[in-house]
Write a protein that holds these residues in place. Structure first.
Motif, PDB file in Angstrom:
ATOM      1  N   UNK A 105       0.815  -1.226   0.000  1.00  0.00           N
ATOM      2  CA  UNK A 105       0.000   0.000   0.000  1.00  0.00           C
ATOM      3  C   UNK A 105       0.849   1.277   0.000  1.00  0.00           C
ATOM      4  N   UNK A 106       2.137   1.167   0.029  1.00  0.00           N
ATOM      5  CA  UNK A 106       2.990   2.338   0.212  1.00  0.00           C
ATOM      6  C   UNK A 106       3.271   3.134  -1.060  1.00  0.00           C
ATOM      7  N   UNK A 107       2.911   2.653  -2.206  1.00  0.00           N
ATOM      8  CA  UNK A 107       3.125   3.359  -3.472  1.00  0.00           C
ATOM      9  C   UNK A 107       4.599   3.677  -3.719  1.00  0.00           C
ATOM     10  N   UNK A 108       5.487   2.883  -3.124  1.00  0.00           N
ATOM     11  CA  UNK A 108       6.922   3.075  -3.325  1.00  0.00           C
ATOM     12  C   UNK A 108       7.548   1.886  -4.027  1.00  0.00           C
ATOM     13  N   UNK A 109       7.050   0.690  -3.734  1.00  0.00           N
ATOM     14  CA  UNK A 109       7.560  -0.517  -4.366  1.00  0.00           C
ATOM     15  C   UNK A 109       6.587  -0.879  -5.486  1.00  0.00           C
ATOM     16  N   UNK A 110       7.106  -1.014  -6.684  1.00  0.00           N
ATOM     17  CA  UNK A 110       6.267  -1.306  -7.838  1.00  0.00           C
ATOM     18  C   UNK A 110       6.603  -2.685  -8.388  1.00  0.00           C
ATOM     19  N   UNK A 111       5.670  -3.260  -9.112  1.00  0.00           N
ATOM     20  CA  UNK A 111       5.887  -4.547  -9.752  1.00  0.00           C
ATOM     21  C   UNK A 111       5.810  -4.350 -11.260  1.00  0.00           C
ATOM     22  N   UNK A 112       6.326  -5.289 -12.007  1.00  0.00           N
ATOM     23  CA  UNK A 112       6.362  -5.176 -13.462  1.00  0.00           C
ATOM     24  C   UNK A 112       5.653  -6.365 -14.084  1.00  0.00           C
ATOM     25  N   UNK A 113       4.844  -6.090 -15.098  1.00  0.00           N
ATOM     26  CA  UNK A 113       4.188  -7.140 -15.865  1.00  0.00           C
ATOM     27  C   UNK A 113       4.403  -6.856 -17.340  1.00  0.00           C
ATOM     28  N   UNK A 114       4.391  -7.891 -18.148  1.00  0.00           N
ATOM     29  CA  UNK A 114       4.482  -7.715 -19.594  1.00  0.00           C
ATOM     30  C   UNK A 114       3.100  -7.314 -20.119  1.00  0.00           C
ATOM     31  N   UNK A 115       3.037  -6.763 -21.323  1.00  0.00           N
ATOM     32  CA  UNK A 115       1.719  -6.458 -21.904  1.00  0.00           C
ATOM     33  C   UNK A 115       0.820  -7.700 -21.976  1.00  0.00           C
TER      34      UNK A 115
END
Length: 129
Positions: A105-115
């Protein structure tokens, strides 16, 4: 000037749409805190959530609840977190975030997904509505 969300609603910018009604649209956040991070947005461009007419606000919460239930059926998590921040885009929107821990919930750690992962995820969430 139209917000980025108005441009998405108008089809000027693509999105990974989950569902929409006459009044709302839900799509995956392209810069997600966690896999499945979804935005629920009223089609009417209103800057602040508490400036919304009460009936529209209540409908947004009901719409968000339906999407959250489908999201929880799709993405394994401890619960779905909800946040309304509104500083980054001047258009009311509800963040629905599958949570494993508070860092999601911290909006600091992001994740990545492919299209492809985004497209498949949006499809499966929609199927769980």
């Amino acid at each position: 000037m139209s917000s980025i969300f108005t441009k998405i609603i108008n089809g000027e910018i693509p999105c990974y749409k989950i569902t929409e009604t006459e009044e709302f649209i839900a799509f995956l956040d392209v810069n997600p805190n966690a896999k499945g991070h979804t935005l629920c947005v009223p089609k009417q461009e209103i800057n602040k959530i508490f400036d919304m007419p009460e009936d529209l606000y209540l409908k947004l919460m009901a719409f968000s609840r339906k999407v959250a239930i489908a999201l929880e059926k799709t993405v394994p998590c401890k619960r779905i977190g909800m946040a309304v921040v509104g500083l980054e885009v001047p258009h009311t929107h509800v963040h629905l975030i599958p949570l494993q821990d508070m860092d999601d919930m911290r909006f600091q750690i992001k994740t990545t997904l492919t299209p492809e992962e985004f497209s498949k995820l949006a499809q499966v969430i929609a199927e769980n509505l």
